[in-house]
Structure formats: structure tokens, C-alpha cells
Design a protein around this motif. Structure first.
Motif, PDB file in Angstrom:
ATOM      1  N   PHE A  56       0.829  -1.207   0.000  1.00 26.13           N
ATOM      2  CA  PHE A  56       0.000   0.000   0.000  1.00 26.13           C
ATOM      3  C   PHE A  56       0.870   1.267   0.000  1.00 26.13           C
ATOM      4  N   GLU A  57       2.002   1.225   0.692  1.00 25.73           N
ATOM      5  CA  GLU A  57       2.919   2.367   0.684  1.00 25.73           C
ATOM      6  C   GLU A  57       3.499   2.572  -0.718  1.00 25.73           C
ATOM      7  N   ARG A  58       3.749   1.482  -1.439  1.00 25.01           N
ATOM      8  CA  ARG A  58       4.215   1.569  -2.830  1.00 25.01           C
ATOM      9  C   ARG A  58       3.193   2.325  -3.681  1.00 25.01           C
ATOM     10  N   VAL A  59       1.928   1.972  -3.522  1.00 25.70           N
ATOM     11  CA  VAL A  59       0.874   2.642  -4.291  1.00 25.70           C
ATOM     12  C   VAL A  59       0.801   4.119  -3.921  1.00 25.70           C
ATOM     13  N   LYS A  60       0.925   4.412  -2.631  1.00 33.06           N
ATOM     14  CA  LYS A  60       0.883   5.806  -2.173  1.00 33.06           C
ATOM     15  C   LYS A  60       1.999   6.622  -2.825  1.00 33.06           C
ATOM     16  N   ALA A  61       3.206   6.074  -2.845  1.00 31.26           N
ATOM     17  CA  ALA A  61       4.348   6.796  -3.409  1.00 31.26           C
ATOM     18  C   ALA A  61       4.180   7.024  -4.909  1.00 31.26           C
ATOM     19  N   GLN A  62       3.707   6.015  -5.629  1.00 28.12           N
ATOM     20  CA  GLN A  62       3.542   6.154  -7.076  1.00 28.12           C
ATOM     21  C   GLN A  62       2.434   7.157  -7.402  1.00 28.12           C
ATOM     22  N   THR A  63       1.361   7.130  -6.604  1.00 30.22           N
ATOM     23  CA  THR A  63       0.280   8.093  -6.828  1.00 30.22           C
ATOM     24  C   THR A  63       0.789   9.520  -6.609  1.00 30.22           C
ATOM     25  N   ASN A  94      -3.255  -9.974  -3.013  1.00 28.82           N
ATOM     26  CA  ASN A  94      -2.268  -8.915  -3.269  1.00 28.82           C
ATOM     27  C   ASN A  94      -2.441  -8.271  -4.638  1.00 28.82           C
ATOM     28  N   TYR A  95      -3.454  -8.701  -5.407  1.00 29.17           N
ATOM     29  CA  TYR A  95      -3.637  -8.119  -6.743  1.00 29.17           C
ATOM     30  C   TYR A  95      -4.736  -7.043  -6.753  1.00 29.17           C
ATOM     31  N   THR A  96      -5.197  -6.626  -5.552  1.00 27.02           N
ATOM     32  CA  THR A  96      -6.205  -5.557  -5.495  1.00 27.02           C
ATOM     33  C   THR A  96      -5.694  -4.324  -4.747  1.00 27.02           C
ATOM     34  N   THR A  97      -4.402  -4.291  -4.429  1.00 30.22           N
ATOM     35  CA  THR A  97      -3.879  -3.163  -3.648  1.00 30.22           C
ATOM     36  C   THR A  97      -4.013  -1.838  -4.400  1.00 30.22           C
ATOM     37  N   GLU A  98      -3.776  -1.864  -5.696  1.00 28.56           N
ATOM     38  CA  GLU A  98      -3.817  -0.613  -6.452  1.00 28.56           C
ATOM     39  C   GLU A  98      -5.230  -0.040  -6.502  1.00 28.56           C
ATOM     40  N   VAL A  99      -6.190  -0.847  -6.908  1.00 28.10           N
ATOM     41  CA  VAL A  99      -7.562  -0.358  -7.022  1.00 28.10           C
ATOM     42  C   VAL A  99      -8.133   0.033  -5.664  1.00 28.10           C
ATOM     43  N   LEU A 100      -7.779  -0.714  -4.622  1.00 24.19           N
ATOM     44  CA  LEU A 100      -8.319  -0.443  -3.286  1.00 24.19           C
ATOM     45  C   LEU A 100      -7.837   0.904  -2.753  1.00 24.19           C
ATOM     46  N   LYS A 138      -4.917   3.656 -14.708  1.00 20.46           N
ATOM     47  CA  LYS A 138      -4.039   3.551 -15.877  1.00 20.46           C
ATOM     48  C   LYS A 138      -3.324   4.873 -16.139  1.00 20.46           C
ATOM     49  N   ASP A 139      -4.053   5.996 -15.966  1.00 18.50           N
ATOM     50  CA  ASP A 139      -3.461   7.321 -16.186  1.00 18.50           C
ATOM     51  C   ASP A 139      -2.416   7.661 -15.138  1.00 18.50           C
ATOM     52  N   LEU A 140      -2.442   6.965 -14.009  1.00 16.60           N
ATOM     53  CA  LEU A 140      -1.472   7.206 -12.932  1.00 16.60           C
ATOM     54  C   LEU A 140      -0.345   6.167 -12.939  1.00 16.60           C
ATOM     55  N   GLY A 141      -0.285   5.370 -13.992  1.00 15.05           N
ATOM     56  CA  GLY A 141       0.791   4.396 -14.129  1.00 15.05           C
ATOM     57  C   GLY A 141       0.521   3.044 -13.505  1.00 15.05           C
ATOM     58  N   PHE A 142      -0.745   2.781 -13.129  1.00 13.20           N
ATOM     59  CA  PHE A 142      -1.086   1.499 -12.518  1.00 13.20           C
ATOM     60  C   PHE A 142      -1.719   0.552 -13.545  1.00 13.20           C
ATOM     61  N   TYR A 143      -2.066  -0.653 -13.063  1.00 10.82           N
ATOM     62  CA  TYR A 143      -2.726  -1.694 -13.863  1.00 10.82           C
ATOM     63  C   TYR A 143      -1.867  -2.165 -15.040  1.00 10.82           C
ATOM     64  N   THR A 144      -0.542  -2.023 -14.914  1.00  9.68           N
ATOM     65  CA  THR A 144       0.339  -2.563 -15.957  1.00  9.68           C
ATOM     66  C   THR A 144       0.455  -4.078 -15.840  1.00  9.68           C
ATOM     67  N   ASP A 145       0.263  -4.586 -14.633  1.00  7.42           N
ATOM     68  CA  ASP A 145       0.251  -6.032 -14.393  1.00  7.42           C
ATOM     69  C   ASP A 145      -1.171  -6.536 -14.641  1.00  7.42           C
ATOM     70  N   PRO A 146      -1.350  -7.584 -15.466  1.00  5.61           N
ATOM     71  CA  PRO A 146      -2.716  -8.036 -15.766  1.00  5.61           C
ATOM     72  C   PRO A 146      -3.489  -8.497 -14.530  1.00  5.61           C
ATOM     73  N   TYR A 147      -2.787  -8.963 -13.509  1.00  6.97           N
ATOM     74  CA  TYR A 147      -3.495  -9.389 -12.297  1.00  6.97           C
ATOM     75  C   TYR A 147      -4.068  -8.179 -11.554  1.00  6.97           C
ATOM     76  N   GLN A 148      -3.318  -7.066 -11.508  1.00  2.53           N
ATOM     77  CA  GLN A 148      -3.853  -5.855 -10.901  1.00  2.53           C
ATOM     78  C   GLN A 148      -5.011  -5.299 -11.749  1.00  2.53           C
ATOM     79  N   LYS A 149      -4.905  -5.458 -13.065  1.00  6.15           N
ATOM     80  CA  LYS A 149      -6.003  -5.042 -13.936  1.00  6.15           C
ATOM     81  C   LYS A 149      -7.245  -5.892 -13.660  1.00  6.15           C
TER      82      LYS A 149
END
Length: 276
Positions: free
Chosen positions: A82-89, A148-154, A201-212
Motif C-alpha cells: 500500500f505504501e508503494r501505491v501511495k508513493a507512485q500516486t 495482493n492483486y487488489t492493492t492498487e484499485v483499493l 491507468k493514467d497514474l501508471g497502474f494496472y500494468t500487471d494483468p493481475y492488478q487489472k
């Protein structure tokens, strides 16, 4: 459900109008939910092919629920993601927004005494004076049930650019009357949260098909809400029918589905606001 309680159907009609801010009938909402579920299932089939998985969609969901690689080894690993997602956002948010709230947010696990009855995550707004940050709570109860494949969307939904972004911006805007700074319409708050998921996608996420796939699993979850909330409170569905329907059409675990269905029983109509 309310349909089994004297006066319950009239109350449900009021709650549907209140939570969605529309004149849609329970039948129309139920039909819209079924249509959205069908649309999401088609998209899930496409993403399943991206992963290279050869089985059916049901088999793919069973694989996601059971394979150890989709589970966190411990609560610290969950928080770190979750901290990874925070930093990328934070690094990419100005691509989309010219104004960001000053109030920070923190990422914390739910306290153990509340975690068993909580959803997978929750947002707690900051104080008006800035002395308390916004808090994105995540759930470590029954950790193997937390994929662990829903961290980005959550996190996009609960924090930035979702609830934290929208609610903090409102609180900081002192030109608004207090009922707009500290209150809110469910359809707008949760509608914004769901919209925020689509910005990944516009924020650089969902590049991994599992996160998508995780993003789609959240979208179909909200579509299923339209079906099961109206099912239980208008059409006489049982708790078990609702649980079975959600297990059949989402990637959520039984732990999550049970908590969700019991939420819909306890708060009729609220879950309709997201998709509408």
C-alpha cells in the motif's frame, strides 16, 4: 430483508431514492446490475487471456483465491505494498489534477478488535484543524483471504485520488457551508471513489494483468451490489442467495463476501450508490 418487514418496501423505496439521488426503481436497478455484471465478465475474460491462463473464468478465480503467490506473507508486506501505491500516486497525481489537498493521510491496519467485522478497507476523514490526518485503514484479519492483486484499485478508491482527495478538499474549502464541508451525499462520495479506480491507468497502474483483473473484480463487485441489495430488500432473496451470487460472480473470498452481504442487510440501499 426489508421486504419481509411490515412497511419495509415503502422504506426501501425511500432509501433507494435517498442513496442514489435518482427516481430509478428497484427493478430498474436490479436489471442495470445484471447488465453491468455481464459487461464486466466479458472484460475479465480478456484479461484472463492476457495472463496466459488456459482454464475457465471460474477456474481462474479459484486459482486467484488459492495460489500462495496471490497472498501476502504477513501484515508488514501488505502495508509495504500500500505504501508503494501511495508513493507512485504522489509522483504522478499532478498529471491529472491541478489542485491537491494539503492534509496528509496515513496507512494503518484496523485494530484487531474491529477487524473481523470490517470490510477490506475504510477511510477515516481528517479533523478540520489539521491535527489528525486522514487515515486509510486496511484489514489484516484472515490474511490469506486478502489478495495482493487488489492493492492498487483499493487504495485509489479509499485514499488518493479517491475518498481522501475528495473529502479533504471539501473540508479545507472554508468558503463552503459546514454541511458541505463535513457532510455529503453517498452517491457523490462513493461515485467519486469508484470513478477514481478508473484513473489507475493514467497514474501508471494496472500494468500487471493481475492488478487489472483486480480493478475489474472491484467493478463487478459494485455491480453485484445492485443485484443483491435489491434482491434481498425488494425481491425476497435470502442471505445465502446473496452470498452464493457474489461468490459465483466475483473474485472475493467467502470472508469478504459474508461481511459485505451482512453490511447490505444492515444498511439497505447504501451499496446502490457506487455504480449509480
Amino acid at each position: 430483508g426489508l421486504s419481509d418487514i411490515p412497511g419495509g418496501k415503502a422504506l426501501y423505496l425511500y432509501l433507494v431514492k435517498s442513496h442514489t439521488t435518482t427516481d430509478m426503481t428497484p427493478e430498474q436497478i436490479h436489471a442495470f446490475g445484471l447488465k453491468e455484471v455481464a459487461r464486466d465478465l466479458k472484460e475479465m475474460e480478456k484479461v484472463k487471456k492476457e495472463t496466459g491462463f488456459k482454464g475457465s473464468l471460474d477456474e481462474f478465480r479459484a486459482y486467484l483465491r488459492s495460489d500462495p503467490k496471490f497472498k501476502f506473507k504477513d501484515a508488514d508486506a501488505m502495508k509495504a505494498d500500500f505504501e508503494r501505491v501511495k508513493a507512485q500516486t504522489a509522483a504522478n497525481i499532478t498529471r491529472l489534477f491541478g489542485h491537491t489537498p494539503k492534509t496528509p493521510f496515513e496507512i494503518r491496519p484496523f485494530e484487531p478488535f474491529v477487524a473481523p467485522t470490517k470490510a477490506s478497507a475504510e477511510y477515516n476523514p481528517p479533523s478540520a484543524d489539521g491535527s489528525r490526518p486522514g487515515i486509510f485503514y486496511f484489514n489484516t484479519y484472515d490474511l490469506p483471504s486478502r489478495p495482493n492483486y487488489t492493492t492498487e484499485v483499493l487504495e485509489l478508491h479509499e485514499a488518493v485520488p479517491g475518498h481522501h482527495f475528495q473529502i479533504s478538499t471539501a473540508i479545507e474549502n472554508t468558503s463552503l457551508p459546514e454541511f458541505r464541508r463535513f457532510g455529503g451525499t453517498t452517491a457523490y462520495i462513493e461515485g467519486w471513489g469508484l470513478y477514481s479506480e478508473s484513473l489507475g491507468k493514467d497514474l501508471g497502474f494496472y500494468t500487471d494483468p493481475y492488478q487489472k483483473f483486480g480493478m475489474l473484480s472491484f467493478d463487478i463487485w459494485r455491480a453485484c451490489r445492485l443485484v443483491v441489495d435489491t434482491g434481498m430488500h425488494w425481491m425476497g432473496w435470502t442471505r445465502e442467495q446473496a452470498i452464493d451470487y457474489m461468490l459465483a460472480n466475483t473474485s472475493l473470498t467467502r470472508t469478504d463476501v459474508t461481511a459485505e452481504v451482512e453490511r447490505y442487510i444492515a444498511i439497505p440501499g447504501q451499496a446502490l450508490a457506487y455504480k449509480i
